[in-house]
Design an enzyme around this catalytic site. Sequence first.
Site, short mmCIF file in Angstrom:
data_model
loop_
_atom_site.label_atom_id
_atom_site.label_comp_id
_atom_site.label_asym_id
_atom_site.label_seq_id
_atom_site.Cartn_x
_atom_site.Cartn_y
_atom_site.Cartn_z
N HIS A 239 43.63 42.51 32.71
CA HIS A 239 43.59 42.06 31.42
C HIS A 239 43.38 40.54 31.35
O HIS A 239 42.58 40.15 30.31
CB HIS A 239 44.61 42.53 30.62
CG HIS A 239 45.17 44.03 30.80
ND1 HIS A 239 44.57 45.11 29.92
CD2 HIS A 239 46.04 44.67 31.62
CE1 HIS A 239 44.88 46.21 30.57
NE2 HIS A 239 46.02 46.07 31.52
C1 BDR Z 1 49.40 42.04 29.50
O1 BDR Z 1 50.71 42.75 30.06
C2 BDR Z 1 50.92 41.91 31.39
O2 BDR Z 1 51.65 42.80 32.14
C3 BDR Z 1 49.60 41.59 31.87
O3 BDR Z 1 49.82 40.25 32.55
C4 BDR Z 1 48.84 41.31 30.55
O4 BDR Z 1 49.06 39.91 29.75
C5 BDR Z 1 48.55 43.23 29.52
O5 BDR Z 1 49.13 44.40 28.38
#
Ligand code: BDR
Length: 313
Positions: A239
Amino acid sequence: MARKVIIDCDPGIDDAVALSMALFDPRLDVVAITATAGNVSAAQSSRNVQTIIEQLDPLRYPRLGVATAPDTSPATDARYMHGEDGLGNSGYQVSRLHHQHPSEKVICDAVRADPNCITLICLGPLTNIARAFQRDPDLPSMVDRLVVMGGCVDGNGNVTPAAEFNIYQDPVSARVALRSPVTKTLVPLDVTRQVELTLDFLDELPSDETRVGRFLRQILPFIFRAYHQRLGQESIHLHDCVALAAVVEPDLFDFTELAGDVETQGELTMGATVFDRRRNPQWRPNMDVALGIDVPRVSAYFTHALTLAGNAT
Ligand code: BDR
Ligand code: CA
């Protein structure tokens, strides 16, 4: 001229990959990396930021900011996806933290030193951003843009049915950040989930003779296993790397101006992002939201950025 950025993050495997891309991209000047609690505790997140810098050893070291715990403890973290240490249980050790300034101070100082020039890239919960804005109420008018990986427009969360992890972890701070008068871009799950990386991604990484290749091969296998075991998926999402792509290559995205806010209390919906998409919206648009993405070209950006990192390390 390279764009000056501060990366606020909670490493976290996808945060670590995003940092690996950002630190060697000539289009970016990473002036500071500030740790926040999220995927792991404040202390572990701070250690991880230092570990990543030590492992990658970029030509110019950014200033580092240390995380402190959020005011209300979140119910959860994401060690199940990122490993006990947040870096895939890779076992990296740092002896002691080099820079002891709290993240919000580093953010305030850096933005004040370079008003209207700095983009804040937020890859974790928004605790530090809210604290920086509370510490220095004039700061929002001096930030060039706030880019946040977080939320979801289609209502499909990842940590709860309604909420995305970064917003859910500290919804009160997320509300402060998203209601602030800064120019904002939101990169929600709606687009970050569209980029799916299979195990082939590991073969495309820079070779083990490079620092970045060795580092990423240490940390990435864990997240492939976690996605497989927990979600039954053979592919992963990075993400935070998609959010980085939205900064460096905004032309690969379609942005829509929307009016959005954060639910800070709901029994089922705490941390959900809510958008006024009525035919006659009553809320004023307050952010650009990435709703469209050119997936092949964003994937190509990942490969290109990591190739640059390989060449430099
Ligand atoms: C986000 O949540 C975290 O676990 C990841 O690093 C990312 O920033 C995605 O929902
Ligand atoms: Ca993150």
